[in-house]
Design a protein around this motif. Structure first.
Motif, PDB file in Angstrom:
ATOM      1  N   SER A  15       0.831  -1.209   0.000  1.00 46.33           N
ATOM      2  CA  SER A  15       0.000   0.000   0.000  1.00 46.33           C
ATOM      3  C   SER A  15       0.864   1.257   0.000  1.00 46.33           C
ATOM      4  O   SER A  15       0.586   2.207  -0.748  1.00 46.33           O
ATOM      5  CB  SER A  15      -0.925   0.011   1.220  1.00 46.33           C
ATOM      6  N   PHE A  16       1.907   1.267   0.808  1.00 47.45           N
ATOM      7  CA  PHE A  16       2.803   2.423   0.835  1.00 47.45           C
ATOM      8  C   PHE A  16       3.577   2.561  -0.474  1.00 47.45           C
ATOM      9  O   PHE A  16       3.822   3.675  -0.946  1.00 47.45           O
ATOM     10  CB  PHE A  16       3.751   2.364   2.035  1.00 47.45           C
ATOM     11  N   GLU A  17       3.953   1.443  -1.073  1.00 39.86           N
ATOM     12  CA  GLU A  17       4.653   1.505  -2.361  1.00 39.86           C
ATOM     13  C   GLU A  17       3.740   2.074  -3.444  1.00 39.86           C
ATOM     14  O   GLU A  17       4.170   2.911  -4.247  1.00 39.86           O
ATOM     15  CB  GLU A  17       5.133   0.105  -2.765  1.00 39.86           C
ATOM     16  N   ILE A  18       2.504   1.638  -3.451  1.00 39.29           N
ATOM     17  CA  ILE A  18       1.540   2.149  -4.434  1.00 39.29           C
ATOM     18  C   ILE A  18       1.246   3.622  -4.174  1.00 39.29           C
ATOM     19  O   ILE A  18       1.176   4.427  -5.116  1.00 39.29           O
ATOM     20  CB  ILE A  18       0.251   1.302  -4.417  1.00 39.29           C
ATOM     21  N   LEU A  19       1.109   4.002  -2.903  1.00 40.57           N
ATOM     22  CA  LEU A  19       0.880   5.408  -2.548  1.00 40.57           C
ATOM     23  C   LEU A  19       2.044   6.282  -3.015  1.00 40.57           C
ATOM     24  O   LEU A  19       1.831   7.360  -3.581  1.00 40.57           O
ATOM     25  CB  LEU A  19       0.684   5.544  -1.037  1.00 40.57           C
ATOM     26  N   ALA A  20       3.267   5.814  -2.809  1.00 40.24           N
ATOM     27  CA  ALA A  20       4.444   6.572  -3.256  1.00 40.24           C
ATOM     28  C   ALA A  20       4.447   6.707  -4.776  1.00 40.24           C
ATOM     29  O   ALA A  20       4.735   7.784  -5.312  1.00 40.24           O
ATOM     30  CB  ALA A  20       5.725   5.884  -2.783  1.00 40.24           C
ATOM     31  N   ALA A  21       4.128   5.615  -5.478  1.00 46.26           N
ATOM     32  CA  ALA A  21       4.102   5.657  -6.944  1.00 46.26           C
ATOM     33  C   ALA A  21       3.018   6.612  -7.442  1.00 46.26           C
ATOM     34  O   ALA A  21       3.257   7.404  -8.369  1.00 46.26           O
ATOM     35  CB  ALA A  21       3.867   4.250  -7.503  1.00 46.26           C
ATOM     36  N   LEU A  22       1.835   6.552  -6.847  1.00 44.00           N
ATOM     37  CA  LEU A  22       0.750   7.453  -7.256  1.00 44.00           C
ATOM     38  C   LEU A  22       1.090   8.910  -6.962  1.00 44.00           C
ATOM     39  O   LEU A  22       0.802   9.797  -7.775  1.00 44.00           O
ATOM     40  CB  LEU A  22      -0.557   7.063  -6.559  1.00 44.00           C
ATOM     41  N   THR A  23       1.716   9.161  -5.824  1.00 44.92           N
ATOM     42  CA  THR A  23       2.147  10.525  -5.499  1.00 44.92           C
ATOM     43  C   THR A  23       3.131  11.017  -6.549  1.00 44.92           C
ATOM     44  O   THR A  23       3.034  12.160  -7.021  1.00 44.92           O
ATOM     45  CB  THR A  23       2.781  10.564  -4.096  1.00 44.92           C
ATOM     46  N   GLY A  24       4.071  10.163  -6.921  1.00 38.04           N
ATOM     47  CA  GLY A  24       5.032  10.523  -7.962  1.00 38.04           C
ATOM     48  C   GLY A  24       4.366  10.815  -9.288  1.00 38.04           C
ATOM     49  O   GLY A  24       4.722  11.778  -9.976  1.00 38.04           O
ATOM     50  N   VAL A  25       3.386   9.993  -9.647  1.00 36.45           N
ATOM     51  CA  VAL A  25       2.679  10.195 -10.918  1.00 36.45           C
ATOM     52  C   VAL A  25       1.925  11.527 -10.899  1.00 36.45           C
ATOM     53  O   VAL A  25       1.948  12.280 -11.881  1.00 36.45           O
ATOM     54  CB  VAL A  25       1.714   9.014 -11.203  1.00 36.45           C
ATOM     55  N   PHE A  26       1.272  11.827  -9.780  1.00 40.80           N
ATOM     56  CA  PHE A  26       0.537  13.089  -9.684  1.00 40.80           C
ATOM     57  C   PHE A  26       1.460  14.305  -9.718  1.00 40.80           C
ATOM     58  O   PHE A  26       1.085  15.367 -10.208  1.00 40.80           O
ATOM     59  CB  PHE A  26      -0.339  13.128  -8.422  1.00 40.80           C
ATOM     60  N   LEU A  27       2.673  14.162  -9.224  1.00 40.61           N
ATOM     61  CA  LEU A  27       3.621  15.277  -9.195  1.00 40.61           C
ATOM     62  C   LEU A  27       4.613  15.244 -10.365  1.00 40.61           C
ATOM     63  O   LEU A  27       5.537  16.065 -10.409  1.00 40.61           O
ATOM     64  CB  LEU A  27       4.397  15.268  -7.868  1.00 40.61           C
ATOM     65  N   TYR A  28       4.413  14.326 -11.282  1.00 39.05           N
ATOM     66  CA  TYR A  28       5.363  14.140 -12.378  1.00 39.05           C
ATOM     67  C   TYR A  28       5.558  15.420 -13.195  1.00 39.05           C
ATOM     68  O   TYR A  28       6.682  15.757 -13.570  1.00 39.05           O
ATOM     69  CB  TYR A  28       4.915  13.005 -13.295  1.00 39.05           C
ATOM     70  N   LYS A  29       4.495  16.121 -13.454  1.00 40.78           N
ATOM     71  CA  LYS A  29       4.575  17.339 -14.277  1.00 40.78           C
ATOM     72  C   LYS A  29       5.559  18.350 -13.680  1.00 40.78           C
ATOM     73  O   LYS A  29       6.289  19.011 -14.408  1.00 40.78           O
ATOM     74  CB  LYS A  29       3.178  17.957 -14.388  1.00 40.78           C
TER      75      LYS A  29
END
Length: 173
Positions: A15-29
């Protein structure tokens, strides 16, 4: 609390790994023109690797996957050691080294990381080739240790570069 963490360790970690990945995707720009974009890619890859690499648990836990479990029984793919060796130990190590190569500005340090990665790959490939029958059933300690040494070397060189620069003086500004 301790029992909860022990019982739900795997799902909590994923869950934390997925949360980190999603946070990264949202901040990718925000970071797409910086080396941090590679770190975001690594986070997404790690989340994917962990989800796919857990296939051994899925085929045991979910009844509709029991035919897959029966199909895998007695094959080299019954265990997932090979998957984690390839994608986590080799792939992630190379990915993190690649990330640090892009973070580091000093050519000497970049070349040192490349040499260490090259030596790591020679060691890992030699170990796998010499112990190919064990590749599917166990993890190799020498690959774990050399993988850690690659990451430690990259982090250490980045730290040295950072401490030698003026960036440390403007850290809080």
């Amino acid at each position: 609390m301790k029992e909860f963490l022990i019982d739900y360790y795997s799902i909590t970690t994923k869950s934390f790994e997925i949360l980190a990945a999603l946070t990264g995707v949202f901040l990718y720009k925000k970071y797409k023109n910086t080396p941090v974009k590679y770190f975001i890619w690594i986070l997404v890859a790690i989340a994917f690797i962990e989800l796919v690499g857990s296939y051994t648990f899925y085929v045991e836990d979910f009844e509709f996957l029991h035919p897959v479990r029966d199909f895998l029984k007695g094959t080299a793919f019954e265990e997932n050691n090979w998957f984690y060796t390839i994608f986590w130990k080799l792939g992630a190590t190379i990915a993190f080294a690649f990330y640090f190569i892009h973070l580091i500005e000093k050519v000497l340090f970049k070349n040192l990381i490349k040499i260490v990665v090259f030596l790591f790959l020679i060691c890992a490939i030699t170990t796998i080739v010499q112990n190919f029958n064990d590749f599917f059933v166990k993890s190799f300690t020498i690959i774990d240790i050399t993988s850690s040494l690659v990451i430690i070397t990259a982090v250490f060189l980045y730290l040295i570069q950072w401490l030698q620069s003026d960036k440390i003086l403007t850290f809080y500004k």
